[in-house]
Design an enzyme around this catalytic site. Structure first.
Site, PDB file in Angstrom:
ATOM      1  N   ARG A 209       0.177  -7.112  14.081  1.00  0.00           N
ATOM      2  CA  ARG A 209      -0.365  -6.107  13.146  1.00  0.00           C
ATOM      3  C   ARG A 209      -1.335  -6.754  12.156  1.00  0.00           C
ATOM      4  NH1 ARG A 209       4.593  -3.678  10.546  1.00  0.00           N
ATOM      5  NH2 ARG A 209       3.156  -2.301   9.460  1.00  0.00           N
TER       6      ARG A 209
ATOM      7  N   ARG B 270      12.562  -1.425  10.137  1.00  0.00           N
ATOM      8  CA  ARG B 270      11.463  -0.904  10.958  1.00  0.00           C
ATOM      9  C   ARG B 270      11.232  -1.835  12.141  1.00  0.00           C
ATOM     10  NH1 ARG B 270       6.324   0.922   7.383  1.00  0.00           N
ATOM     11  NH2 ARG B 270       5.289   0.162   9.247  1.00  0.00           N
TER      12      ARG B 270
ATOM     13  N   LYS C  29       0.814  -1.218   0.000  1.00  0.00           N
ATOM     14  CA  LYS C  29       0.000   0.000   0.000  1.00  0.00           C
ATOM     15  C   LYS C  29       0.849   1.271   0.000  1.00  0.00           C
ATOM     16  CE  LYS C  29      -1.503   0.087   4.368  1.00  0.00           C
ATOM     17  NZ  LYS C  29      -0.745   1.108   5.089  1.00  0.00           N
TER      18      LYS C  29
ATOM     19  N   ARG D 129      -8.225   3.493   9.469  1.00  0.00           N
ATOM     20  CA  ARG D 129      -7.910   2.096   9.789  1.00  0.00           C
ATOM     21  C   ARG D 129      -9.115   1.416  10.443  1.00  0.00           C
ATOM     22  NH1 ARG D 129      -2.395   2.217   8.910  1.00  0.00           N
ATOM     23  NH2 ARG D 129      -1.106   0.662   9.852  1.00  0.00           N
TER      24      ARG D 129
ATOM     25  N   ARG E 255      11.227  -6.126   3.506  1.00  0.00           N
ATOM     26  CA  ARG E 255      11.227  -4.724   3.921  1.00  0.00           C
ATOM     27  C   ARG E 255      12.023  -4.535   5.208  1.00  0.00           C
ATOM     28  NH1 ARG E 255       5.545  -1.834   4.756  1.00  0.00           N
ATOM     29  NH2 ARG E 255       5.494  -2.921   6.737  1.00  0.00           N
TER      30      ARG E 255
END
Ligand code: AMP
Length: 200
Positions: free
Chosen positions: A151, A140, A20, A95, A134
């Protein structure tokens, strides 16, 4: 080639790792839309090391959602900036169905409304693969395996009522997030080229 898109006030919804953020940035730069990512705004707040930043850091690191009031205020402020007048891609906001309702209220108070909500659909295995890549590149902290699981669980819990909210308003468009970056971008563009059909 730069294609004209009919919908310029866009919400992009997708599970963590659905691509996204990448697609939102690309869409924004191709079509001169403001890219509005509450995740990025919150990470900037964390960097500031203010009292609120410290609280937000704990929430992000545990994979929890940050409280609605803060996120809604950040998004509403950002939408008032002049670059959003030409259109925007909301990335990671709303969200929850409550945030979606508050967004509609904010927009309505400025005589505006959304044109389209895109749901980027991907299967679980692809998500894990993409997030692992990622985390190697971006480091991250919320991409650690335990946090990813949390998540994803949060997304599954919140996404159904959120998607239903947009479905009921006939704004929801499903797009497959499988395939290369270019293929997915083309799928999105196709959907955005279509004018919205119904009025809520
Ligand atoms: P993102 O960059 O969109 O993946 O967001 C990273 C993290 O920021 C999320 O896991 C949440 O903790 C927080 N966050 C971002 N957007 C929101 C939102 N709209 N509501 C609540 N928390 C959010």
């Amino acid at each position: 080639m730069n294609h004209k898109i009919a919908c310029r006030r866009i919400v992009l919804i997708g599970a963590p790792g659905a691509g996204k953020g990448t697609q939102a940035k690309r869409l924004a730069s191709t079509h001169q839309l403001a890219h509005i990512s509450t995740g990025e705004m919150l990470r900037a707040l964390v960097q500031s090391e203010s009292a609120i930043g410290i609280k937000v850091r704990a929430q992000i690191e545990s994979g929890k959602l940050v409280n609605d009031e803060l996120v809604i205020a950040l998004a509403a402020d950002r939408l008032r900036q002049s670059d959003a007048d030409r259109g925007y891609v909301l990335d990671g906001f709303p969200r929850t169905a409550y945030q979606a309702e508050m967004l509609d209220e904010t927009l309505a108070s400025a005589d505006s409304r959304l044109d389209c909500c895109i749901h980027l659909r991907v299967d679980c295995e692809m998500i894990i693969e993409r997030i692992s890549k990622r985390s190697e590149i971006e480091c991250r902290v919320d991409d650690l395996p335990a946090t990813i699981r949390h998540r994803l669980a949060v997304f599954e819990r919140e996404a159904a009522p959120l998607l239903e909210y947009y479905q009921r308003r006939d704004l929801l468009r499903e797009v497959s997030g499988a395939g290369s970056l270019e293929e997915v971008a083309a799928n999105i563009r196709r959907v955005l080229g279509q004018r919205r059909v119904a009025v809520s």
